[in-house]
Write a protein that holds these residues in place. Sequence first.
Motif, PDB file in Angstrom:
ATOM      1  N   PRO A 170       0.841  -1.198   0.000  1.00 44.50           N
ATOM      2  CA  PRO A 170       0.000   0.000   0.000  1.00 44.50           C
ATOM      3  C   PRO A 170       0.879   1.252   0.000  1.00 44.50           C
ATOM      4  O   PRO A 170       1.998   1.250   0.528  1.00 44.50           O
ATOM      5  CB  PRO A 170      -0.786  -0.114   1.321  1.00 44.50           C
ATOM      6  CG  PRO A 170      -0.744  -1.574   1.658  1.00 44.50           C
ATOM      7  CD  PRO A 170       0.572  -2.076   1.154  1.00 44.50           C
ATOM      8  N   ALA A 171       0.372   2.308  -0.599  1.00 43.23           N
ATOM      9  CA  ALA A 171       1.174   3.522  -0.754  1.00 43.23           C
ATOM     10  C   ALA A 171       1.685   4.045   0.582  1.00 43.23           C
ATOM     11  O   ALA A 171       2.846   4.463   0.703  1.00 43.23           O
ATOM     12  CB  ALA A 171       0.356   4.597  -1.470  1.00 43.23           C
ATOM     13  N   ARG A 172       0.835   4.013   1.614  1.00 41.48           N
ATOM     14  CA  ARG A 172       1.251   4.545   2.916  1.00 41.48           C
ATOM     15  C   ARG A 172       2.355   3.683   3.525  1.00 41.48           C
ATOM     16  O   ARG A 172       3.281   4.201   4.160  1.00 41.48           O
ATOM     17  CB  ARG A 172       0.045   4.629   3.857  1.00 41.48           C
ATOM     18  CG  ARG A 172       0.308   5.457   5.117  1.00 41.48           C
ATOM     19  CD  ARG A 172      -0.970   5.654   5.885  1.00 41.48           C
ATOM     20  NE  ARG A 172      -1.944   6.416   5.131  1.00 41.48           N
ATOM     21  CZ  ARG A 172      -1.947   7.747   5.064  1.00 41.48           C
ATOM     22  NH1 ARG A 172      -1.036   8.448   5.702  1.00 41.48           N
ATOM     23  NH2 ARG A 172      -2.866   8.377   4.358  1.00 41.48           N
ATOM     24  N   THR A 173       2.287   2.378   3.325  1.00 40.31           N
ATOM     25  CA  THR A 173       3.332   1.496   3.848  1.00 40.31           C
ATOM     26  C   THR A 173       4.644   1.721   3.102  1.00 40.31           C
ATOM     27  O   THR A 173       5.717   1.818   3.705  1.00 40.31           O
ATOM     28  CB  THR A 173       2.905   0.022   3.711  1.00 40.31           C
ATOM     29  OG1 THR A 173       1.666  -0.162   4.397  1.00 40.31           O
ATOM     30  CG2 THR A 173       3.950  -0.905   4.303  1.00 40.31           C
ATOM     31  N   ALA A 174       4.561   1.783   1.764  1.00 36.92           N
ATOM     32  CA  ALA A 174       5.767   2.009   0.967  1.00 36.92           C
ATOM     33  C   ALA A 174       6.412   3.349   1.325  1.00 36.92           C
ATOM     34  O   ALA A 174       7.636   3.459   1.402  1.00 36.92           O
ATOM     35  CB  ALA A 174       5.424   1.954  -0.520  1.00 36.92           C
TER      36      ALA A 174
END
Length: 270
Positions: A170-174
């Motif tokens: 997910p973008a927030r994790t990356a």
Amino acid sequence: MRCAQCGAEIVRSARGRPRRYCGRACQARAYRARRDGTRRARPVERGPRVPLERPALVRAAVELADAEGLDAVSMRALAARVDAAATALYRHVSGKDDLVTAMVELVLAEYQPSPAAGWRALVEHEARQEWALYQRHPWVLGVLASTRPPLGRPVLAAVDRFLAALPGLPARTAMSVYLLVSGYVQGMAATAVGGAEAARESGVGDRQWWAAQRGKLAGALGSGWYPWLAELADDPVDLRAWFDFGLQRVLDGIGVFLSTGSPALGPTAQ
């Protein structure tokens, strides 16, 4: 007549004593230099006249920042460096913010693509590119190590390359992984940049500095209480070796995180 600090031309007043500085900012920099005893106030070297085009002005500003730091970059100082009137520069850059953004975009264009594949090799490549950037252009660290960096295309492209090395997250994790790696690089770079500035201003290198500390710390070294201090004093570790060690451990941790198969979504939006 020219400013004794930045070298810009000063319009001579018909009344009063001749002015030494073009403004209060240059006067303050000259005062601080005399007070600290680290640098004499001196005019900026006037370079050859260059065509007043935006790319040439930005390159000249980068050269000035590399040599003197970002605080030395002003429209007057840049005008003196390219042998032009300060007012002429505003036809190509709207002000210092616009100039700094263009400077960052220019140095970020020095990034080289990675010849390797795989998330670890790609992330390590990006980390080392960022580390090398701060060694070549120390001033850019203070610009990028911020929650409000200049969001031009090269900055966005650098982040995008990093996130593309972590497909499926997910973008927030990356982004959390990106901040982990970049934050480590910037923290170590701050230590390197600070040491380089201290060495330049004092004329004392790291090994000479450690040698001087041995005398001051003779009691602590001889007490046997701090064996690690004795080891470092005998042979200070190269900061590059510390950086390499820490980067590998950061990558190891990311590898463990990714191997769980169900990475967290990262911090939630506030």
